[in-house]
Design an enzyme around this catalytic site. Sequence first.
Site, PDB file in Angstrom:
ATOM      1  CD  GLU A   1      26.739 -39.182  30.590  1.00 17.16           C
ATOM      2  OE1 GLU A   1      26.567 -37.997  30.214  1.00 17.16           O
ATOM      3  OE2 GLU A   1      26.336 -39.617  31.673  1.00 17.16           O
ATOM      4  CB  VAL A   2      23.390 -41.314  26.068  1.00 17.15           C
ATOM      5  CG1 VAL A   2      22.258 -42.281  25.703  1.00 17.15           C
ATOM      6  CG2 VAL A   2      23.041 -40.567  27.349  1.00 17.15           C
ATOM      7  N   GLY A   3      25.739 -42.437  24.049  1.00 17.40           N
ATOM      8  CA  GLY A   3      26.136 -43.252  22.899  1.00 17.40           C
ATOM      9  C   GLY A   3      26.876 -44.511  23.332  1.00 17.40           C
TER      10      GLY A   3
ATOM     11  N   GLY B   1      23.051 -38.051  19.936  1.00 13.14           N
ATOM     12  CA  GLY B   1      23.014 -37.424  21.260  1.00 13.14           C
ATOM     13  C   GLY B   1      24.414 -37.352  21.837  1.00 13.14           C
ATOM     14  CB  SER B   2      25.584 -36.994  25.304  1.00 15.06           C
ATOM     15  OG  SER B   2      24.954 -38.099  25.921  1.00 15.06           O
TER      16      SER B   2
ATOM     17  CB  CYS C   1      26.933 -32.354  17.052  1.00 17.12           C
ATOM     18  SG  CYS C   1      25.832 -32.707  15.703  1.00 17.12           S
TER      19      CYS C   1
ATOM     20  CD  GLU D   1      28.834 -31.642  21.844  1.00 14.00           C
ATOM     21  OE1 GLU D   1      28.339 -32.590  22.476  1.00 14.00           O
ATOM     22  OE2 GLU D   1      28.739 -31.519  20.613  1.00 14.00           O
TER      23      GLU D   1
HETATM   24  P1  NAI Z   1      21.427 -37.246  25.782  1.00  9.47           P
HETATM   25  O1  NAI Z   1      22.469 -37.978  25.026  1.00  9.47           O
HETATM   26  O2  NAI Z   1      21.214 -37.595  27.208  1.00  9.47           O
HETATM   27  O3  NAI Z   1      19.998 -37.405  25.053  1.00  9.47           O
HETATM   28  C1  NAI Z   1      19.815 -37.740  23.701  1.00  9.47           C
HETATM   29  C2  NAI Z   1      18.709 -38.785  23.581  1.00  9.47           C
HETATM   30  O4  NAI Z   1      19.109 -39.980  24.241  1.00  9.47           O
HETATM   31  C3  NAI Z   1      17.391 -38.373  24.253  1.00  9.47           C
HETATM   32  O5  NAI Z   1      16.316 -38.844  23.478  1.00  9.47           O
HETATM   33  C4  NAI Z   1      17.450 -39.120  25.566  1.00  9.47           C
HETATM   34  O6  NAI Z   1      16.185 -39.359  26.140  1.00  9.47           O
HETATM   35  C5  NAI Z   1      18.106 -40.405  25.143  1.00  9.47           C
HETATM   36  N1  NAI Z   1      18.726 -41.159  26.238  1.00  9.47           N
HETATM   37  C6  NAI Z   1      19.270 -40.681  27.380  1.00  9.47           C
HETATM   38  N2  NAI Z   1      19.723 -41.705  28.142  1.00  9.47           N
HETATM   39  C7  NAI Z   1      19.473 -42.850  27.463  1.00  9.47           C
HETATM   40  C8  NAI Z   1      19.717 -44.230  27.722  1.00  9.47           C
HETATM   41  N3  NAI Z   1      20.313 -44.642  28.837  1.00  9.47           N
HETATM   42  N4  NAI Z   1      19.337 -45.138  26.792  1.00  9.47           N
HETATM   43  C9  NAI Z   1      18.751 -44.747  25.647  1.00  9.47           C
HETATM   44  N5  NAI Z   1      18.478 -43.458  25.359  1.00  9.47           N
HETATM   45  C10 NAI Z   1      18.842 -42.507  26.249  1.00  9.47           C
HETATM   46  O7  NAI Z   1      21.738 -35.706  25.633  1.00  9.47           O
HETATM   47  P2  NAI Z   1      21.273 -34.516  26.608  1.00  9.47           P
HETATM   48  O8  NAI Z   1      21.351 -34.975  28.039  1.00  9.47           O
HETATM   49  O9  NAI Z   1      20.003 -34.023  26.108  1.00  9.47           O
HETATM   50  O10 NAI Z   1      22.419 -33.436  26.337  1.00  9.47           O
HETATM   51  C11 NAI Z   1      23.687 -33.574  26.976  1.00  9.47           C
HETATM   52  C12 NAI Z   1      24.806 -33.204  26.038  1.00  9.47           C
HETATM   53  O11 NAI Z   1      24.837 -34.090  24.934  1.00  9.47           O
HETATM   54  C13 NAI Z   1      24.709 -31.821  25.408  1.00  9.47           C
HETATM   55  O12 NAI Z   1      25.199 -30.836  26.242  1.00  9.47           O
HETATM   56  C14 NAI Z   1      25.550 -32.005  24.184  1.00  9.47           C
HETATM   57  O13 NAI Z   1      26.906 -31.835  24.514  1.00  9.47           O
HETATM   58  C15 NAI Z   1      25.318 -33.433  23.781  1.00  9.47           C
HETATM   59  N6  NAI Z   1      24.309 -33.551  22.708  1.00  9.47           N
HETATM   60  C16 NAI Z   1      24.740 -33.787  21.443  1.00  9.47           C
HETATM   61  C17 NAI Z   1      23.834 -33.831  20.403  1.00  9.47           C
HETATM   62  C18 NAI Z   1      24.268 -34.061  19.001  1.00  9.47           C
HETATM   63  O14 NAI Z   1      23.628 -33.595  18.083  1.00  9.47           O
HETATM   64  N7  NAI Z   1      25.305 -34.830  18.749  1.00  9.47           N
HETATM   65  C19 NAI Z   1      22.406 -33.605  20.615  1.00  9.47           C
HETATM   66  C20 NAI Z   1      22.037 -33.411  21.997  1.00  9.47           C
HETATM   67  C21 NAI Z   1      22.972 -33.382  22.978  1.00  9.47           C
HETATM   68 MG    MG Z   2      21.367 -36.788  29.132  1.00 15.42          MG
END
Ligand code: NAI
Ligand code: MG
Length: 503
Positions: free
Chosen positions: A249-251, A246-247, A303, A405
Amino acid sequence: MLDRPHPTPSAPTLDEKTLANALSTQHFIAGRFVPARSGKTFPVVNPATGEAVGAAADGDSADVDAAVQAAAAAQKDWAKLPARKRGALVGQCAAILTEHAEELARLIALETGKALRTESRVEANVVADIFSFYGGLGGELKGETVPFAPNVLSVTVREPLGVVGAIIPWNVPMLLMALKVAPALVAGNTVVVKSAEEAPLAVLRVCELLNRVLPPGCFNMLSGFGPECGAPLVAHPKVRKVTFTGSAEVGRIVSKTAADKLIPVTLELGGKSPMIVFADCDFEKTVMGAITSMRFTRQGQSCTAASRIYVERPLFDRFVAALADKVNAMVMGDPLDEKTDIGTIISPGQFEKVKAYIDEGIATKGAKAHVCSTMPKEAGLKKGLFIQPHIFTGLPNSSRLVQEEIFGPVTCVFPFDDAAGVLEAANDSEYGLAASLWTNNLKVGLDLAHRIEAGLVQINQNLVVQANLSYGGVKSSGLGKEASLEAMLEHFMHKKTIMVNYA
Ligand code: NAI
Ligand code: MG
């Protein structure tokens, strides 16, 4: 609330709406569909029409605990199976997934807006391939013998970590789930997956299919939001490994919790991947390569999307014109229509975010936007989250569009004059996931391939993630690898040393 104890095996169905409805409002725990403990749900929306196509169970810490306990209870017996037997069972899932590939493709197109022909079908078939690949690796969980001292036999054995928590995003949810679940299981772990709130249904169908082969509790699926469902999964004491896509930020948040628990974490985060085009490239092949690389068929929601394209100056104008021509010919429309090349953005939030970048690019002095393809005209798609692909030139390197991104159908193209300059520009990024180089001079290409900061560099091609090839980034793009044998051995197992003194 409906509690369906035993998922009924059903033949593949091509009626994605009925299937979405049937999968609604449930988690998948210990081989059963169960509603959220709280009874709460949230809608699942087709981003091409704005219509709700189902609902998802809104998970919280009580559901997390139930799923983790189920996974922990299943893990001991699962780990006791001979490794090749575990592999064989995971491999058997591939045949079922292949049999159901078309329905999975239609379902994922419905809930994510990804075009069926260009994206969703590809994802469904790769999922089966990943299960097939890892299914064959059960016999590879080998340790070493260490020459320590005479009359002391010293060996290492690989052991599973226990319960793995996997958090996945919405862009390729089935594929990213497979990259985590298949190796974790073959290694002898059990898994709890937290799906993305935007795409909870197709992955649930995958669970039901895997359940036809795998013992109950080996893998479990929760839907819900990040802070309420993802965070307690990472924090749960019985979760001994976390793998997240995922992002960035959350990573970072996930990584901090894992650090407090002292458990290993794998992170697949964002990218700002450069594509570098030299004037001696095969022109047509490279233009087509750019079309694939930009991932515009997935609205750039990848990504590894080539979101920065550097073109050697003599070729620059011709390349940009050819690229714009090709993107103009791509059809935006109903994701489920076979004619469609480009579907929709996933959610209103992402739609607004991408639009804001585009507006900022258009307002930038000296920048020019090639706005490509045409918005769909059908009345039913009026509320669809479609954004026309934008190819920007003339943006300064400091622009947010160049540094951040975007995860949308936006690419920035720049001219360059020499290899040293383009290398510096390519590496001037927070991210380091992937890169591609296009040249017939392999001396130049290989030299740059070694010096570019990325986890994956391809010359004269830009394929998506492939089974058997390690995948994962450097810098803010993440930690650790996926998709390969080494990824399974290094990230889903630990090594124990056993010494026997027989003197
Ligand atoms: P996100 O990182 O918020 O969500 C990804 C996953 O993390 C989802 O299942 C979400 O519910 C979970 N999550 C969110 N907050 C969490 C927390 N505090 N603890 C544990 N799990 C949590 O990504 P989002 O908001 O959907 O997209 C935002 C940006 O992230 C996109 O614009 C893109 O730049 C990037 N992204 C990158 C991806 C990749 O393949 N590397 C995939 C999706 C988004
Ligand atoms: Mg998010």
